[in-house]
Design a protein around this motif. Sequence first.
Motif, PDB file in Angstrom:
ATOM      1  N   PHE A 231       0.841  -1.205   0.000  1.00  0.00           N
ATOM      2  CA  PHE A 231       0.000   0.000   0.000  1.00  0.00           C
ATOM      3  C   PHE A 231       0.877   1.256   0.000  1.00  0.00           C
ATOM      4  N   ASN A 232       1.879   1.282   0.886  1.00  0.00           N
ATOM      5  CA  ASN A 232       2.789   2.430   0.957  1.00  0.00           C
ATOM      6  C   ASN A 232       3.517   2.662  -0.370  1.00  0.00           C
ATOM      7  N   THR A 233       3.969   1.564  -0.973  1.00  0.00           N
ATOM      8  CA  THR A 233       4.696   1.673  -2.234  1.00  0.00           C
ATOM      9  C   THR A 233       3.792   2.193  -3.348  1.00  0.00           C
ATOM     10  N   ILE A 234       2.569   1.669  -3.429  1.00  0.00           N
ATOM     11  CA  ILE A 234       1.619   2.113  -4.454  1.00  0.00           C
ATOM     12  C   ILE A 234       1.330   3.598  -4.308  1.00  0.00           C
ATOM     13  N   ILE A 235       1.141   4.053  -3.062  1.00  0.00           N
ATOM     14  CA  ILE A 235       0.849   5.468  -2.811  1.00  0.00           C
ATOM     15  C   ILE A 235       1.986   6.344  -3.331  1.00  0.00           C
ATOM     16  N   LEU A 236       3.219   5.950  -3.044  1.00  0.00           N
ATOM     17  CA  LEU A 236       4.375   6.741  -3.487  1.00  0.00           C
ATOM     18  C   LEU A 236       4.514   6.740  -5.011  1.00  0.00           C
TER      19      LEU A 236
END
Length: 249
Positions: A231-236
């Motif tokens: 999730f964090n990676t997708i957001i970035l």
Amino acid sequence: MIELGAIQISLIILSAMLIGISKTGLPTLGILVVATMASVFPARESIGIVLPMLIAGDIIAVTYYRRSVHWRTLWKLVPWVLGGLISGYLLLLFNSSSRSIEMIIGTIVLSLIVVQFSREYFMNKSNAALPQSKSFIIFMGTLAGFTTMVGNAAGPIMAIFLLAIALPKKEFIGTGAWFFLTVNLIKVPMYTSLGLISLETLSINLWLLPFIIIGAVIGIKFLPLIPQKLFNTIILVLSFLGGLQLLLP
């Protein structure tokens, strides 16, 4: 809407669905909506069309994630966000061009992503304390208020801020939902006074409401399937694409 072509109408419908998904599942998709709608309508006028669509998505997200909110974070941001909103309003009042603003926002977003990646991969005591520092909160709060006022473009700013303070994904969505519902409602009379919201634009919003709801349901179903790290990676990544799109002519 009658004067628009099939491709343009398809892009608007897609944008409405992406708003729903962004509000309940992947927040930074909203910046892609801003850029897409600005390609269909004049950039300045498009922000008045997009705002009620965002509010509809905010209401759905707040209703569903009402118990997943980090209120302490929101209260810290309030005074600085209000200052940013006022600054953005004055800029829109005296400046009819949005291109320079888009480039500034895009540059800031990309810079913040570099900072966030640096924090995650080169963590040390000094940058670990950064999200809790008053200067960081003042800067991000003011920037979020300013960017949401001039272009409904605060999604990546808030996403990077909420990632920096390490909120779990449900609290991330819930806190962001309350933040944007509040600031977007504040913006309504400002946009109306600038002539950016009218009965004509509201009729477009009403026509698109079902597609926003469909997107919101997709986001709600999708979020539990994403691991926190992914999730964090997708957001970035989406924030990066959104910032890059703002820089492109």
